[in-house]
Design a protein around this motif. Sequence first.
Motif, PDB file in Angstrom:
ATOM      1  N   THR A 297      39.710  26.151  39.373  1.00 27.52           N
ATOM      2  CA  THR A 297      38.404  26.133  40.026  1.00 27.52           C
ATOM      3  C   THR A 297      38.321  27.215  41.104  1.00 27.52           C
ATOM      4  O   THR A 297      39.331  27.811  41.492  1.00 27.52           O
ATOM      5  CB  THR A 297      38.141  24.764  40.678  1.00 27.52           C
ATOM      6  OG1 THR A 297      39.054  24.602  41.778  1.00 27.52           O
ATOM      7  CG2 THR A 297      38.362  23.636  39.678  1.00 27.52           C
ATOM      8  N   VAL A 298      37.129  27.435  41.584  1.00 33.37           N
ATOM      9  CA  VAL A 298      36.916  28.385  42.679  1.00 33.37           C
ATOM     10  C   VAL A 298      37.719  27.960  43.899  1.00 33.37           C
ATOM     11  O   VAL A 298      38.330  28.789  44.588  1.00 33.37           O
ATOM     12  CB  VAL A 298      35.411  28.467  43.023  1.00 33.37           C
ATOM     13  CG1 VAL A 298      35.197  29.338  44.261  1.00 33.37           C
ATOM     14  CG2 VAL A 298      34.619  29.020  41.851  1.00 33.37           C
ATOM     15  N   GLN A 299      37.771  26.656  44.150  1.00 32.54           N
ATOM     16  CA  GLN A 299      38.478  26.138  45.313  1.00 32.54           C
ATOM     17  C   GLN A 299      39.978  26.399  45.220  1.00 32.54           C
ATOM     18  O   GLN A 299      40.643  26.663  46.229  1.00 32.54           O
ATOM     19  CB  GLN A 299      38.214  24.639  45.457  1.00 32.54           C
ATOM     20  CG  GLN A 299      38.747  24.021  46.743  1.00 32.54           C
ATOM     21  CD  GLN A 299      38.089  24.578  47.987  1.00 32.54           C
ATOM     22  OE1 GLN A 299      36.904  24.947  47.955  1.00 32.54           O
ATOM     23  NE2 GLN A 299      38.822  24.638  49.095  1.00 32.54           N
ATOM     24  N   GLU A 321      36.781  28.047  35.687  1.00 33.59           N
ATOM     25  CA  GLU A 321      35.434  28.163  36.235  1.00 33.59           C
ATOM     26  C   GLU A 321      34.999  29.614  36.378  1.00 33.59           C
ATOM     27  O   GLU A 321      35.795  30.490  36.739  1.00 33.59           O
ATOM     28  CB  GLU A 321      35.360  27.479  37.604  1.00 33.59           C
ATOM     29  CG  GLU A 321      35.278  25.976  37.542  1.00 33.59           C
ATOM     30  CD  GLU A 321      34.982  25.366  38.908  1.00 33.59           C
ATOM     31  OE1 GLU A 321      34.801  26.135  39.879  1.00 33.59           O
ATOM     32  OE2 GLU A 321      34.948  24.120  39.001  1.00 33.59           O
ATOM     33  N   ASP A 322      33.714  29.848  36.102  1.00 32.84           N
ATOM     34  CA  ASP A 322      33.148  31.178  36.318  1.00 32.84           C
ATOM     35  C   ASP A 322      33.319  31.591  37.774  1.00 32.84           C
ATOM     36  O   ASP A 322      33.130  30.783  38.690  1.00 32.84           O
ATOM     37  CB  ASP A 322      31.661  31.195  35.961  1.00 32.84           C
ATOM     38  CG  ASP A 322      31.420  30.990  34.472  1.00 32.84           C
ATOM     39  OD1 ASP A 322      32.401  31.066  33.715  1.00 32.84           O
ATOM     40  OD2 ASP A 322      30.254  30.744  34.087  1.00 32.84           O
ATOM     41  N   LYS A 323      33.697  32.818  37.959  1.00 35.39           N
ATOM     42  CA  LYS A 323      33.866  33.412  39.284  1.00 35.39           C
ATOM     43  C   LYS A 323      34.950  32.726  40.115  1.00 35.39           C
ATOM     44  O   LYS A 323      34.942  32.801  41.342  1.00 35.39           O
ATOM     45  CB  LYS A 323      32.542  33.413  40.056  1.00 35.39           C
ATOM     46  CG  LYS A 323      31.444  34.208  39.370  1.00 35.39           C
ATOM     47  CD  LYS A 323      30.169  34.230  40.196  1.00 35.39           C
ATOM     48  CE  LYS A 323      29.095  35.046  39.497  1.00 35.39           C
ATOM     49  NZ  LYS A 323      27.837  35.092  40.280  1.00 35.39           N
ATOM     50  N   LEU A 348      35.305  37.904  36.258  1.00 31.19           N
ATOM     51  CA  LEU A 348      36.647  38.364  36.596  1.00 31.19           C
ATOM     52  C   LEU A 348      36.548  39.581  37.518  1.00 31.19           C
ATOM     53  O   LEU A 348      35.604  40.368  37.419  1.00 31.19           O
ATOM     54  CB  LEU A 348      37.421  38.720  35.326  1.00 31.19           C
ATOM     55  CG  LEU A 348      37.731  37.553  34.378  1.00 31.19           C
ATOM     56  CD1 LEU A 348      38.455  38.047  33.132  1.00 31.19           C
ATOM     57  CD2 LEU A 348      38.562  36.476  35.083  1.00 31.19           C
ATOM     58  N   PRO A 349      37.546  39.780  38.385  1.00 32.04           N
ATOM     59  CA  PRO A 349      37.479  40.904  39.331  1.00 32.04           C
ATOM     60  C   PRO A 349      37.426  42.252  38.629  1.00 32.04           C
ATOM     61  O   PRO A 349      38.134  42.491  37.641  1.00 32.04           O
ATOM     62  CB  PRO A 349      38.772  40.754  40.141  1.00 32.04           C
ATOM     63  CG  PRO A 349      39.170  39.333  39.984  1.00 32.04           C
ATOM     64  CD  PRO A 349      38.728  38.934  38.608  1.00 32.04           C
ATOM     65  N   ALA A 350      36.616  43.141  39.153  1.00 34.61           N
ATOM     66  CA  ALA A 350      36.481  44.478  38.580  1.00 34.61           C
ATOM     67  C   ALA A 350      37.746  45.307  38.742  1.00 34.61           C
ATOM     68  O   ALA A 350      37.893  46.356  38.110  1.00 34.61           O
ATOM     69  CB  ALA A 350      35.301  45.201  39.234  1.00 34.61           C
ATOM     70  N   THR A 351      38.669  44.842  39.550  1.00 27.88           N
ATOM     71  CA  THR A 351      39.906  45.585  39.816  1.00 27.88           C
ATOM     72  C   THR A 351      40.970  45.397  38.728  1.00 27.88           C
ATOM     73  O   THR A 351      41.996  46.072  38.767  1.00 27.88           O
ATOM     74  CB  THR A 351      40.504  45.132  41.158  1.00 27.88           C
ATOM     75  OG1 THR A 351      40.592  43.696  41.164  1.00 27.88           O
ATOM     76  CG2 THR A 351      39.633  45.583  42.316  1.00 27.88           C
TER      77      THR A 351
END
Length: 496
Positions: A297-299, A321-323, A348-351
Amino acid sequence: MASCPRRCSCDSPRTIQCYRVSAIPSNVPATIGKLYISHSKIRRVQFLDFGEMPGLQEMVLFSCGIETIENNTFKALNNLKMLEVWNNKLTSIPQSLPSKLEVLKLGDNSICSLNLQDFDGLTKLRILEVQNNLLSTLSFEVFSPLSNLQTLILDGNGMHTITGVSRLLNLKYLNMENNNLMFFYENFFTHFPSLQYLRVAGNQLIRVPPQLPKSLLSLRLERNYLKSVRVRELKQLENLFDLNLSGNQLFSVDGLQVVTNLTSLDLSKNQLSTLPHKLPTNLQRLDYSNNQISRITVQDMKGLASLKHLFLDNNGMIVFEDKALQGCGHLSNLAMEQNLLTSIPLGLPATLTRLDLKGNKIDHVGVHDVKQLKHLQVLNLRNNKLTSIDDNVFESLPRLRHLHLDGNPWNCTCSLLKVRRLLLDKGTDIKEGQCAEPPYCRGERWMSSNTMLRQCETYYTFDKGKESKKKLKVSEASNGKPHIDEDEDYQYDSEY
């Protein structure tokens, strides 16, 4: 050098290297500084063997079959600083070692005990290695004379008991891996106030060793029997940057946030069902692979802005989870192999430069799944459920260098032909896999299937501006099968 002993090499005037000899070479010049003997048959070593080598500073006796070293054998070697007698058959420490000795390596022998007098007078010794011997019990009192000891290696001895005290103020590296230790007594590590690297993997510990020194930088506890980690066991480790707890029986991990400088954490191969809360914010490498984490999860990932490498393989993960990784602005490597994901997580991170999704249940990849990954160089989608893929997916990945698509049930219809051309033009290193459908090209690799090309050549046309340069040419070989001359027909771009 005027003469060189038989079966020896004397390329340097101060160095002799000997192989397959049956005795220590005689008539060695008194100026010799380094003597290396290996793969020989020298059962016994005695004082007379070195009586004419007063300048010797380094000696290596590797795999020589040595069973006995007489007392006082090395006593006359007043300049000896390094002695290695490893992979032999010694049963005890050589006696009366030179006082200038700085390095003593006795690994891979049959030494079964260390005694109080073994290291008398060795106040300059910095490195002592006695790994892979037969030390079932050990009293640390034997190391008391070694006031300058910095490295002590005792792994692979089968030790089950450690007793005694020795205050080693300069000890920085201690390795006791692969023994049978079940615990350390309460004050054991307080006697090593400068200890930086502790290796106790592969033992039978059921708890984190008590009262670890605050000087520790790296702690390796993998392959033990730990079931939990608590705040009080870690709170003093303010300098620790590397913690490995892999291969234990951990159900819970508490208090990691107090290890504020931790940058690498390995929790793989445990029994964790959730991620620990409040992880250190300086983490750069985090390994959760081979646990039982079904949901991210984001958390779970909150506060990990410095994270660069994240491993979540083999967890039976169903939900991501998304983001969830939106706060991980430096993440470059994400591994989620062998899970149950049905799609690439969104946001997902652009990095990211590497994304591993091998062995999931992904049946579709769209442009929206990867369009932000402009820095991605490696994409692994091996062994999923993909039957087709849109060429626009790869047009949105300008830096892609390595692509793994094998192990998917590809439907090699004409819609894959544009994908094939795009990947060839980009020069991507690709593992494409075999066609499952249609029947006429089943089993062929779709990036090189001439059958697919022949079936589609009248159906599919390309952009007119490219066609004159990159037109597909099908020629009939003598056996009647189509052939593609890739060197002639395809131009590979070198810039992206």
